[in-house]
Enzyme design. Structure first.
Site, PDB file in Angstrom:
ATOM      1  N   GLU A 169      -5.556  -8.785  -2.946  1.00  0.00           N
ATOM      2  CA  GLU A 169      -6.114  -8.154  -4.141  1.00  0.00           C
ATOM      3  C   GLU A 169      -5.009  -7.638  -5.054  1.00  0.00           C
ATOM      4  O   GLU A 169      -4.069  -6.984  -4.619  1.00  0.00           O
ATOM      5  CB  GLU A 169      -7.019  -6.986  -3.748  1.00  0.00           C
ATOM      6  CG  GLU A 169      -7.607  -6.248  -4.941  1.00  0.00           C
ATOM      7  CD  GLU A 169      -8.152  -4.880  -4.573  1.00  0.00           C
ATOM      8  OE1 GLU A 169      -8.240  -4.034  -5.477  1.00  0.00           O
ATOM      9  OE2 GLU A 169      -8.485  -4.664  -3.383  1.00  0.00           O
TER      10      GLU A 169
ATOM     11  N   ARG B 220       0.849  -1.197   0.000  1.00  0.00           N
ATOM     12  CA  ARG B 220       0.000   0.000   0.000  1.00  0.00           C
ATOM     13  C   ARG B 220       0.885   1.246   0.000  1.00  0.00           C
ATOM     14  O   ARG B 220       1.382   1.678   1.024  1.00  0.00           O
ATOM     15  CB  ARG B 220      -0.908  -0.017   1.232  1.00  0.00           C
ATOM     16  CG  ARG B 220      -2.137   0.881   1.111  1.00  0.00           C
ATOM     17  CD  ARG B 220      -3.007   0.772   2.352  1.00  0.00           C
ATOM     18  NE  ARG B 220      -3.566  -0.568   2.492  1.00  0.00           N
ATOM     19  CZ  ARG B 220      -4.700  -0.975   1.939  1.00  0.00           C
ATOM     20  NH1 ARG B 220      -5.395  -0.129   1.188  1.00  0.00           N
ATOM     21  NH2 ARG B 220      -5.149  -2.199   2.131  1.00  0.00           N
TER      22      ARG B 220
ATOM     23  N   ARG C 250       2.055  -4.635  -7.150  1.00  0.00           N
ATOM     24  CA  ARG C 250       1.599  -5.855  -6.479  1.00  0.00           C
ATOM     25  C   ARG C 250       1.948  -7.093  -7.301  1.00  0.00           C
ATOM     26  O   ARG C 250       2.168  -8.171  -6.745  1.00  0.00           O
ATOM     27  CB  ARG C 250       0.097  -5.773  -6.197  1.00  0.00           C
ATOM     28  CG  ARG C 250      -0.234  -4.728  -5.148  1.00  0.00           C
ATOM     29  CD  ARG C 250      -1.616  -4.893  -4.549  1.00  0.00           C
ATOM     30  NE  ARG C 250      -1.855  -3.900  -3.508  1.00  0.00           N
ATOM     31  CZ  ARG C 250      -2.899  -3.922  -2.683  1.00  0.00           C
ATOM     32  NH1 ARG C 250      -3.795  -4.896  -2.781  1.00  0.00           N
ATOM     33  NH2 ARG C 250      -3.045  -2.985  -1.765  1.00  0.00           N
TER      34      ARG C 250
ATOM     35  N   SER D 105      -9.151  -5.124  -9.523  1.00  0.00           N
ATOM     36  CA  SER D 105     -10.562  -4.923  -9.236  1.00  0.00           C
ATOM     37  C   SER D 105     -11.223  -4.482 -10.529  1.00  0.00           C
ATOM     38  O   SER D 105     -10.819  -3.478 -11.121  1.00  0.00           O
ATOM     39  CB  SER D 105     -10.729  -3.854  -8.151  1.00  0.00           C
ATOM     40  OG  SER D 105     -12.059  -3.779  -7.707  1.00  0.00           O
TER      41      SER D 105
END
Length: 422
Positions: free
Chosen positions: A347, A275, A389, A350
């Site tokens: 995640e 993050r 990520r 999305s």
């Protein structure tokens, strides 16, 4: 943005959708203001009509040499009252618009109901999480031991939630982004775009970041907003326009830096690159006909999944429940990749169908051949994928016992043939 007419026609359905998202009913409040506004509009129109009629009568009386004083007093009184009624109409309209702009999109009928992520539903899995004969390390430990990931140096420059990547690890991140772009453009039909990284208020409003989520963004001293995702500029390219139906669907993709304040993420994922305030992402945006947006949503999700399949990374797809969906979405699929260092799925993409919610805010329409009227387009957006990520996933899934990292075969052409990062 919600359609006021649809709320008038079906207030129970509107409130039911809000209830599914855990929100209070709002139709009563909205329709009360709407009734007041329509009364003000009627009064304004009647006063204007009466003023015009009286003005004509004054002219006739004066031609006939008759007394028009009473009518002149009436016109003067109307001129004084009309601005107040006009302002009431404007103020009520602005209040209604403000309320409608603050209410999230309503969930599609097939979205599972629930208060938070605990009610999300897993749809499918691909691949098997890797097992190791040694303790799997987190990406930040791997990168630091290799001397290729510098959080302390970044903190000196910019503070927390930043990182400096070096040498082959920096190249690996670049390779991942290029691989994703090539896949989405050459195989999946997306057009590569290079949009601005700063946008005006109207663009951030159009995709739903403003006015409610301004604290999640970074603002410049020129009044621009740094983009939290390329969804914002790409989707707004069709704002205030009328597309030809034959041009649909429009499919666009971009690899950009993204900037987020992470205002609501205090204490979450403070270690590593999960993050960050600044990160890279390949975004996919589709502008579609309303009749095909559900089909496009499935297609977009598969386009994102293909990246992970080519990289040999195990993942799962979940559908978000009503309480976990984003502000603008009517249905969202999350793709979660397996991270051995955390021994859990996280995640990485999305993909959302926003229906006509954003299109109403942007005034983005299309016209069918032979029809005079226009309809709102449907907008969709999805990560294809989050580059940082994906770098994390590659590092953790391809780590070796000595701390080196095997470069996935799909990325080796972008790495000059390098097979192992040591």
């Amino acid at each position: 943005m919600h359609d006021l007419k649809s709320i008038r026609d079906n207030p129970e359905g509107f409130d039911s959708g809000l209830k599914r998202k855990g929100l209070e009913a709002r139709s009563g409040e909205i329709l009360t203001l709407d009734a007041k506004r329509r009364t003000a509009q009627t009064a304004f129109q009647e006063m204007q009509a009466r003023r015009n009629e009286a003005s004509k009568q004054i002219g006739l009386l004066k031609k006939l040499g008759q007394d028009a004083a009473a009518l002149m007093d009436e016109v003067a009184a109307l001129k004084e009252r009309i601005p107040a009624v006009e302002e009431e109409d404007r103020a009520l309209g602005a209040e209604i618009e403000s309320i409608l702009a603050s209410i999230p999109n309503l969930p599609a009928a097939d979205v599972p109901e629930g208060p938070d992520e605990s009610a999300n539903v897993e749809l499918r899995r691909w691949g098997t999480p890797k097992e190791y004969a040694f303790p799997a390390l987190d990406h930040d430990v791997l990168g630091t031991k290799l001397g290729l990931m510098d959080f302390d140096g970044a903190a000196k420059l910019s503070g927390a939630r930043f990182v400096v990547l070096k040498g082959p690890l920096a190249r690996l991140q670049r390779a991942i982004g290029q691989f994703m772009l090539d896949l989405q453009t050459t195989e999946h039909g997306y057009t590569e775009m290079d949009p601005p990284l700063m946008v005006k208020d109207a663009a951030a409003f159009g995709t739903g970041q403003l006015p409610k989520f301004g604290e999640d963004l970074f603002k410049t001293n020129t009044g621009h907003w740094l983009i939290p995702t390329a969804e914002v500029p790409l989707t707004n390219l069709v704002a205030d326009g009328i597309l030809d139906e034959k041009a649909l669907p429009l499919r666009m993709t971009a690899l950009t830096p993204c900037f987020r304040s992470e205002a609501g993420a205090a204490g979450k994922d403070t270690r590593g690159m999960i993050r960050q305030h600044q990160f890279h992402k390949v975004e996919m945006v589709s502008i579609t006909h309303p009749d095909t947006s559900d089909e496009e949503h499935e297609r977009m999700t598969k386009c994102a999944e293909t990246v992970l399949q080519r990289l040999g990374l195990a993942y799962r797809v979940i559908v978000l429940c009503t309480g976990d969906m984003g502000f603008s979405s009517r249905k969202t699929y999350d793709i979660e990749v397996w991270l051995p260092g955390q021994a859990r799925y996280r995640e990485i993409s999305s993909c959302s169908n926003c229906g006509d919610f954003q299109a109403r805010r942007m005034k983005a329409r299309f016209r069918s051949e032979g029809e005079k009227g226009t309809r709102f387009v449907h907008t969709l957006n999805g990560s294809g994928l989050a580059v940082g990520r994906t770098l994390i996933a590659v590092m953790e899934n391809y780590q070796q016992e000595d701390g080196s990292i095997v470069v996935p075969e799909a990325l080796r052409p972008y790495m000059g043939g390098l097979e192992v990062i040591t």
